[in-house]
Structures are given as structure tokens and as C-alpha cells.
Design an enzyme around this catalytic site. Structure first.
Site, PDB file in Angstrom:
ATOM      1  N   HIS A  24      -1.697  -7.820 109.378  1.00 32.26           N
ATOM      2  CA  HIS A  24      -0.639  -7.576 108.388  1.00 32.26           C
ATOM      3  C   HIS A  24      -0.809  -8.520 107.186  1.00 32.26           C
ATOM      4  CE1 HIS A  24       3.648  -6.586 107.235  1.00 32.26           C
ATOM      5  NE2 HIS A  24       3.508  -7.760 106.632  1.00 32.26           N
ATOM      6  N   GLU A  25      -0.871  -9.818 107.472  1.00 33.26           N
ATOM      7  CA  GLU A  25      -0.950 -10.792 106.368  1.00 33.26           C
ATOM      8  C   GLU A  25      -2.272 -10.665 105.611  1.00 33.26           C
ATOM      9  OE1 GLU A  25       1.785 -12.148 105.559  1.00 33.26           O
ATOM     10  OE2 GLU A  25       2.827 -11.726 107.451  1.00 33.26           O
ATOM     11  N   HIS A  81      -1.922  -8.148 102.974  1.00 31.12           N
ATOM     12  CA  HIS A  81      -1.321  -8.708 101.751  1.00 31.12           C
ATOM     13  C   HIS A  81      -2.378  -9.481 100.953  1.00 31.12           C
ATOM     14  CE1 HIS A  81       2.899  -7.821 102.407  1.00 31.12           C
ATOM     15  NE2 HIS A  81       2.970  -8.460 103.556  1.00 31.12           N
ATOM     16  N   GLU A 127       3.974  -4.328 100.916  1.00 29.74           N
ATOM     17  CA  GLU A 127       4.281  -4.070 102.314  1.00 29.74           C
ATOM     18  C   GLU A 127       3.563  -2.802 102.801  1.00 29.74           C
ATOM     19  OE1 GLU A 127       5.663  -6.667 103.514  1.00 29.74           O
ATOM     20  OE2 GLU A 127       6.108  -5.881 105.490  1.00 29.74           O
TER      21      GLU A 127
HETATM   22 MG    MG Z   1       4.810  -8.533 104.920  1.00 27.44          MG
END
Ligand code: MG
Length: 504
Positions: free
Chosen positions: A268-269, A272, A298
Site C-alpha cells: 500500500h505505502e 503511494h 489512495e
Molecule cells: Mg494510504
């Protein structure tokens, strides 16, 4: 990037100071979350708010303001020039329309509210938080009035987090989602295949941190994270921050009873981080640098976490790696169990632990609450009860305690009304991006081979490079050829979970 307009050139020169200060502040905030000894936090709060005030002052600087106002009236020719002035307009709208004492007062109230919220949550006492929440809602109503809006004061707040998003648009999308998601969750949890698998996480299992670290580094490298321009550290809640163009920091967290969390949250990170690392370098130090909105950010992080990281084909391709590290722990675990455990669907009380299917329902609850609170349609003193009713209706569960209900999230304690919907928007954008990507990339084959760089390259070309050049609506249209449509996300979920749980 070529800037022709000479006034805009001067604006950008001054804006660079805002960008520098913001990155310095981000460095302090990163340090606060990763390294700071407990007694250091008081001084750090002073340092951080000093920098915030410097940033506010840079915006309010009369020279900067008059240059900006002059640039607005001038003829700008390139897409970049127009986007720069449009993005500056967002900062300008906030700093020039909302009186400075209100901005400062709200910041102060929010810092106090944060401490009260923490105590209230610990004591499970909504009443204790009520006065702070009332003040913060009042501040946001005032701010909305200064920012201006057409139909709904909540629109002015939504727009601060997700440009051009309105409550009416959220309602349209979320009502469509809600109608299908509630029955889908029931169908999954009632299916014959549900929870009929071997468990390999929890108290009786041990996954040493050093092994998890090696897996985390492996997956980051395979996703194309540039470790010369970023790093990974540990913090209580994983996050990503941009400290400069060549310094993107992510954090993760290792739980020795469950290796899944560090794996998926790192994906997830890293999602980003790849966005930030992929922005056109020409945009450095301008209002085009960095991702365009919370929702688009997101969408990319969730894309990697859920649509790649928890995809059955991908899990099949990485399971030999898990098994090589955790031979003993996983030897009795069949592939179906592994895949289902990464994709467990379970209506629960806490948003941050929610699975991919129920997550948006948590957000819809918050959207409805915020919309009604800002419009004064529900009394703030009754909000904890309304939360329970909505939770029962949407998720089928409701907590007896406020700590696990209305007090669970920090956002309102910061006075960030309008933030939550961007999470659900991310799910919708992501599914629409995926559907488009699949037209050009043989997604299943790529996942089967673990060839994740091909996915990163598609995202670099179609999304990452643009930074904040296009607003979300325009970006969706440009990338997918259509306006945002929630059925992409519903189709994605239905197809994926029908296969995993053998739904008819
Ligand atoms: Mg996030």
C-alpha cells in the site's frame, strides 16, 4: 517545462519557499512518528507550528499575493501554466478568504481536541469529546462560509481534500455502492466456502521480524521502488511522506503473529511512494509536483495492496517465497486457505481493520454523518447514537461502546471534515484504472509471472508522471475515456469474490 509568462515565473520563484518550508516541516513530522523520544514531543509541536505559521505568512506575503493576483488576470498559454495557476488558486482560496485568526484558532482548538479525544476514547466517553467536537464543527461551518459554496456547505470542505468533489456526487456514487455492497457482504459470509480453511496467524504462530523485513524489501524492489530516492522505516501506523523529490519515505509495522500485515501494508505505502517517485522531475518545487489528490493517491496505494497484493493469481506466484521463509509455519497450509485468509470478508466495527469489501461501507457511514452534522440535520449530542444505528444498517454490527464507534478515528479530532470520502473515491478510481489497464496489459499473465514492473510502467505513463497537472475528474476521463462510474468497482469485487468463495 517551459514557463513563458514572466509574472508566473516570479510567482513560482516565491512559491519555491513555500515548497521548501513544507518539506522541512514534513521532515520534522516524519521524525516525530519514527524516531522521537517521548519527552521530545512538546518541543517538536512548537517547532512544527512555528513552521506552519511561516508557511501561512508566505501565502499572506503582500508581494506574493499581488504577483499571484496579477498572474490570474494574465493570458496563460500552456497546459502547465494554467494548471499551476489553478492549483495556486486552491491555496489562495483558503488563505485569502478565511481570516487568519480563524485559521490559527482552529489549529489551536484542534491540537487541544486531539488530546481530549485520546482521553475520551480511552475512557469510552463521548460526552467528554462533545464540547471540542461542537467547536470544530462550528469552525468548519464558518470556514465553509468563507470559502463559499453553491448548494451545500459540506461541498466547500470536500473540495479541500478532493478537488471538485461534491456531496451530491458522493451521494450518487455511494447510494449505488451501498445498494449492492450490503447484499454482497451477506452472500460472501453465508457462502459454504466461508471460513472453511486452515488458520496460520494469531497467538500460536511466530513470524520473526527479520524474515518479514526481507520479504518487504523484496516486494518493494519488485514493484520498482527506487531505494536511492527513498527508504522504509518502522512506525506505529504505516504512512508515506515526501521529503523532497529524491527522498520518499514509507513506514511499515511488523507483527510477529501475522506476516500478512507488513506485506500488504508495505505494498500500500509503496503504491503511494511510486506515485511520488514517478512525477515528472520538471515539476519539482512547483504546485504541480506531488500527487493530485488524496483520492487519486489512495486509488494507487489500494490498487497495489488489494488489486495486486491480494489477487489470487499473484498470491499463487508469491506463495513459494512465503513458504521458503516460513516452511514450518505454512507447511500444512493449502493454497485456498492462503488466498482466503488474505481476502477474508468480515463486517467489523473498526474502519482501519476493514477488508476490501466492507471498507467502503465504513466510509459511507462517515460521509452521511458528516453531511448531516455540517448541515445541522442531526444534533451533535445525538451523533454517537446515530452512528450506532447507521453501523447496524450498513454493516450489520454496532458497538455498545463509543470507543469502537464514533470515537474510533482521529480525523474529526483534527477538524478534518470532508477527508473520509476520498478513501472510498480511491476504491472507485482504482477499479476504473484497472479495467482500462487490462485492455492493454495482460494483467493475469503479468501477475502469474510476478512481473510487477510492467504495472508500474503503465502507471508511470498514464498517471504518475502528471503529478497535479490534471484534477481527478479530468485525469479519470483522460486515462479511462469515461467519467467516474462506481460499477467498475462493484464488478471487480463481485468477480473476484465470486471466484474466491464460489458464489453462484
Ligand atoms: Mg494510504
Amino acid at each position: 517545462m517551459k514557463i513563458e509568462n514572466s509574472t508566473l515565473k516570479k510567482v513560482l520563484k516565491k512559491y519555491r519557499e513555500i515548497s521548501l518550508l513544507s518539506h522541512i516541516k514534513a521532515t520534522l513530522d516524519w521524525d516525530l512518528n519514527v524516531n522521537l523520544p517521548p519527552l521530545g514531543s512538546e518541543t517538536r509541536a512548537i517547532q512544527s507550528s512555528y513552521l506552519s505559521e511561516m508557511i501561512t505568512n508566505k501565502w499572506l506575503d503582500t508581494k506574493f499575493r499581488s504577483l499571484y493576483e496579477k498572474a490570474v488576470t494574465e493570458k496563460l498559454t500552456t497546459v502547465e501554466e494554467k494548471a499551476i495557476i489553478r492549483n495556486l488558486g486552491y491555496g489562495a482560496k483558503y488563505y485569502y478568504n478565511v481570516p487568519k485568526d480563524i485559521i490559527i484558532e482552529k489549529d489551536k482548538t484542534a491540537s487541544e481536541a486531539f488530546i481530549i479525544w485520546r482521553q475520551a476514547r480511552e475512557e469510552n466517553n463521548y460526552k467528554k469529546f462533545l464540547p471540542s467536537l461542537t467547536k470544530l464543527i462550528d469552525f468548519d461551518k464558518t470556514i465553509a462560509r468563507h470559502l463559499g459554496y453553491k448548494d451545500n456547505p459540506y461541498d466547500a470542505l470536500l473540495d479541500l481534500y478532493e478537488p471538485e468533489l461534491t456531496a451530491a456526487e458522493c451521494e450518487r456514487l455511494f447510494n449505488g455502492l451501498k445498494k449492492e455492497l450490503v447484499p454482497l457482504v451477506k452472500k460472501i459470509t453465508k457462502s459454504k466456502d466461508y471460513s472453511n480453511t486452515v488458520s496460520f496467524v494469531g497467538a500460536s504462530n511466530h513470524y520473526p521480524t527479520p524474515d518479514q523485513e526481507r520479504i518487504v524489501h523484496y516486494i518493494m524492489q519488485h514493484m520498482g521502488f527506487n531505494s536511492q530516492a527513498g527508504r522504509v522505516d518502522i512506525s506505529a501506523h504505516p504512512f508515506t511522506t515526501e521529503l523532497s523529490r529524491h527522498d520518499i519515505r514509507i513506514t511499515t509495522n511488523y507483527k510477529e503473529t501475522d506476516f500478512r500485515e507488513s506485506f500488504t501494508s508495505t505494498m500500500h505505502e509503496t503504491g503511494h511512494a511510486l506515485y511520488e517517485q514517478g512525477v515528472n522531475p520538471d515539476y519539482d518545487g512547483t504546485p504541480l509536483a506531488s500527487g493530485v489528490s488524496l483520492g487519486i493517491h489512495e486509488s494507487l496505494s489500494r490498487f497495489w495492496e488489494n488489486m495486486v497484493g491480494k489477487n489470487p493469481i499473484f498470491l499463487h506466484s508469491v506463495s513459494p517465497i512465503f513458504k521458503s521463509f516460513y516452511q514450518k509455519q505454512l507447511h500444512a497450509v493449502d493454497e485456498k486457505s492462503l488466498i482466503q485468509s488474505f481476502n477474508t470478508v468480515q463486517p467489523s466495527l473498526i474502519r482501519i481493520n476493514a477488508d476490501e469489501v466492507t471498507y467502503s461501507l465504513h466510509i459511507i457511514l462517515r460521509f452521511e454523518m458528516e453531511n448531516e452534522l455540517i448541515n445541522g440535520n442531526i444534533q451533535i449530542k445525538d451523533a454517537a447514537e446515530v452512528w450506532r444505528e447507521k453501523s447496524k444498517k450498513l454493516l450489520g454490527v454496532a458497538s455498545a461502546t463509543d470507543a469502537e464507534g464514533i470515537l474510533q478515528d482521529v480525523h474529526w479530532a483534527y477538524g478534518s471534515f470532508g477527508y473520509f470520502p476520498s478513501y472510498a473515491m480511491g476504491n472507485l478510481y482504482g477499479a476504473q484504472f484497472l479495467a482500462t489497464m487490462k485492455k492493454k496489459v495482460d494483467f493475469d499473465a503479468v501477475l502469474a509471472k510476478g512481473d510487477l514492473l510492467l504495472i508500474k510502467e503503465w502507471l508511470d505513463t498514464n498517471i504518475h508522471q502528471y503529478g497535479s497537472l490534471y484534477f481527478p475528474k479530468e485525469l479519470i476521463k483522460k486515462v479511462t475515456g469515461e467519467k467516474l462510474d462506481y460499477t467498475f468497482f462493484l464488478n471487480y469485487l463481485t468477480e473476484k469474490y465470486s471466484r474466491i468463495y464460489n458464489l453462484k
